[in-house]
Design a protein around this motif. Sequence first.
Motif, mmCIF file in Angstrom:
data_model
loop_
_atom_site.group_PDB
_atom_site.id
_atom_site.type_symbol
_atom_site.label_atom_id
_atom_site.label_comp_id
_atom_site.label_asym_id
_atom_site.label_seq_id
_atom_site.Cartn_x
_atom_site.Cartn_y
_atom_site.Cartn_z
ATOM 1 N N SER A 1 26.424 5.039 -21.239
ATOM 2 C CA SER A 1 25.798 4.631 -22.508
ATOM 3 C C SER A 1 24.425 4.026 -22.245
ATOM 4 C CB SER A 1 26.676 3.607 -23.238
ATOM 5 O OG SER A 1 27.913 4.192 -23.572
ATOM 6 N N ALA A 2 24.343 3.173 -21.191
ATOM 7 C CA ALA A 2 23.043 2.571 -20.851
ATOM 8 C C ALA A 2 22.065 3.645 -20.394
ATOM 9 C CB ALA A 2 23.229 1.525 -19.750
ATOM 10 N N ASN A 3 22.567 4.622 -19.624
ATOM 11 C CA ASN A 3 21.713 5.696 -19.115
ATOM 12 C C ASN A 3 21.190 6.580 -20.251
ATOM 13 O OD1 ASN A 3 21.987 8.832 -17.891
ATOM 14 N ND2 ASN A 3 20.747 7.382 -16.724
ATOM 15 N N GLN A 4 22.013 6.795 -21.268
ATOM 16 C CA GLN A 4 21.619 7.695 -22.348
ATOM 17 C C GLN A 4 20.907 6.979 -23.501
ATOM 18 O OE1 GLN A 4 22.080 11.324 -22.259
ATOM 19 N NE2 GLN A 4 21.993 10.433 -20.205
ATOM 20 N N LEU A 5 20.849 5.635 -23.442
ATOM 21 C CA LEU A 5 20.202 4.887 -24.524
ATOM 22 C C LEU A 5 18.728 5.278 -24.707
ATOM 23 C CD1 LEU A 5 20.676 2.716 -26.666
ATOM 24 C CD2 LEU A 5 19.996 0.993 -24.989
ATOM 25 N N PRO A 6 17.943 5.409 -23.612
ATOM 26 C CA PRO A 6 16.540 5.815 -23.807
ATOM 27 C C PRO A 6 16.417 7.171 -24.497
ATOM 28 C CG PRO A 6 16.864 4.944 -21.598
ATOM 29 C CD PRO A 6 18.225 5.095 -22.205
ATOM 30 N N ARG A 7 17.342 8.073 -24.190
ATOM 31 C CA ARG A 7 17.293 9.379 -24.860
ATOM 32 C C ARG A 7 17.587 9.222 -26.351
ATOM 33 N NH1 ARG A 7 20.578 14.961 -23.273
ATOM 34 N NH2 ARG A 7 19.665 16.185 -24.943
ATOM 35 N N THR A 8 18.607 8.417 -26.662
ATOM 36 C CA THR A 8 18.954 8.184 -28.067
ATOM 37 C C THR A 8 17.790 7.544 -28.816
ATOM 38 O OG1 THR A 8 21.218 7.833 -27.341
ATOM 39 C CG2 THR A 8 20.721 7.131 -29.572
ATOM 40 N N LEU A 9 17.100 6.617 -28.133
ATOM 41 C CA LEU A 9 15.969 5.917 -28.771
ATOM 42 C C LEU A 9 14.673 6.723 -28.689
ATOM 43 C CD1 LEU A 9 16.593 2.278 -27.395
ATOM 44 C CD2 LEU A 9 17.222 3.195 -29.637
ATOM 45 N N ARG A 10 14.740 7.895 -28.045
ATOM 46 C CA ARG A 10 13.570 8.774 -27.866
ATOM 47 C C ARG A 10 12.446 8.101 -27.094
ATOM 48 N NH1 ARG A 10 14.062 13.189 -31.476
ATOM 49 N NH2 ARG A 10 15.765 12.871 -32.936
ATOM 50 N N ILE A 11 12.823 7.298 -26.084
ATOM 51 C CA ILE A 11 11.792 6.665 -25.248
ATOM 52 C C ILE A 11 11.889 7.147 -23.800
ATOM 53 C CG2 ILE A 11 11.509 4.580 -26.663
ATOM 54 C CD1 ILE A 11 13.390 3.133 -24.717
ATOM 55 N N SER A 12 12.786 8.117 -23.533
ATOM 56 C CA SER A 12 12.908 8.632 -22.164
ATOM 57 C C SER A 12 11.706 9.500 -21.825
ATOM 58 C CB SER A 12 14.197 9.457 -22.034
ATOM 59 O OG SER A 12 14.214 10.101 -20.783
ATOM 60 N N ARG A 13 11.219 9.393 -20.573
ATOM 61 C CA ARG A 13 10.089 10.233 -20.148
ATOM 62 C C ARG A 13 10.553 11.639 -19.797
ATOM 63 N NH1 ARG A 13 6.135 8.065 -16.017
ATOM 64 N NH2 ARG A 13 4.960 9.770 -16.909
ATOM 65 N N ARG A 14 11.849 11.828 -19.648
ATOM 66 C CA ARG A 14 12.463 13.150 -19.416
ATOM 67 C C ARG A 14 11.825 13.901 -18.253
ATOM 68 N NH1 ARG A 14 13.807 15.453 -25.384
ATOM 69 N NH2 ARG A 14 14.005 17.341 -24.172
ATOM 70 N N LEU A 15 11.543 13.203 -17.152
ATOM 71 C CA LEU A 15 10.969 13.849 -15.960
ATOM 72 C C LEU A 15 12.041 14.665 -15.250
ATOM 73 C CD1 LEU A 15 9.048 10.772 -14.498
ATOM 74 C CD2 LEU A 15 8.089 12.657 -15.848
ATOM 75 N N HIS A 16 11.617 15.710 -14.526
ATOM 76 C CA HIS A 16 12.535 16.419 -13.646
ATOM 77 C C HIS A 16 12.870 15.483 -12.487
ATOM 78 C CE1 HIS A 16 12.302 20.411 -15.394
ATOM 79 N NE2 HIS A 16 11.049 20.119 -15.674
#
Length: 346
Positions: free
Chosen positions: A92-107
Amino acid sequence: MPGITESGTVGVDHEAAGQLSPRRTSPIQGRPPLIWPVAQAVVFIAFAAVVVLLFARPETGLTLLFGIAIPLLPLTFLIAPGLWRNVCPLASANQLPRTLRISRRLHPPKWLYSYGYPIAMALFFGLVCARPAGLDRNGPVMGAVLLVVLLAAFIGGLAFKGKSGWCSTVCPLLPLERAYGRTPLITFGNAHCRPCLGCTKNCYDRKPANAYTADLSDRARSWRVPRELFAAVLPGFVVGFFTIATHAGQPLAGRYLGFGLCVLAGVALFGALSTFASTTTLTAVYTGVALNLFYWFGGPVFTAALARILGVNVDWLRWPLSATVLAATVWWASRTAGVNRRVSRR
Ligand code: SF4
């Protein structure tokens, strides 16, 4: 096997049972069924409560963590690893940035992709080996370890796409989750990756029934061998931990020496047996044996913790628990043998 499928409905995972190299992009989009965010919130709150107890009332926190939560995880991994992957507080902590759309989504960098599993193994064995030295008797230190791990999972999600910054690479529980969850008895649809970003190879969340067998059949030795080694270590590690490492009456150095010799004996036997049995079969046998040994030795730890919390003696529970684990392992072994046969025919 019946379970909640990717779309969130109850169904049978036929597709997963037949595919060996899952690398396709998931068609699953949109929000997961409401049950998953609710379950994730409940488990996260329970995790936070245990961390608070580890600082405020260490004895209670340690009992809940080492006596109840940790003993229940291996059986959960065997029966329904997807359930844990969907509600794990670190996920849940790992996926929180994705949910909040703040992940940099780097390879993920090549080293993380290639060496994530060996790093996860080292973290898992390192944390367990720290227990006899005092980690499982020091609530505040254990609480701090959990907070550091939670922060690392969050940062991994902030930087890297999908679960490649934690859950699918360096999470210390990943090797255990993959080994025991090799052919899950119940499958659940992925509640996190909507859509899949193709962040990892042989992803469990995409193809739970055979992702680990695909790992063990990989052409790259560097990918295959750490997974074989993890299974080879497990039974000796379990026996050494419960019979030698945690015997507080002996000097610590001697306990670590005996613990290490136990692990080496198990690995040497694995090496000898591998001259006339396939490693896909041997890893399954070793993993099944390790799980049953864990509940044989760890069952009394669980019942003692339960008795402390409930205030009644539940020692008898260790027998139905061990019997349930054995029955589940036999079922798991027959499914694993089926997947192994399909692999060897290809
Ligand atoms: S972990 Fe990565 S590969 Fe697996 S389902 Fe999620 S995004 Fe896709």
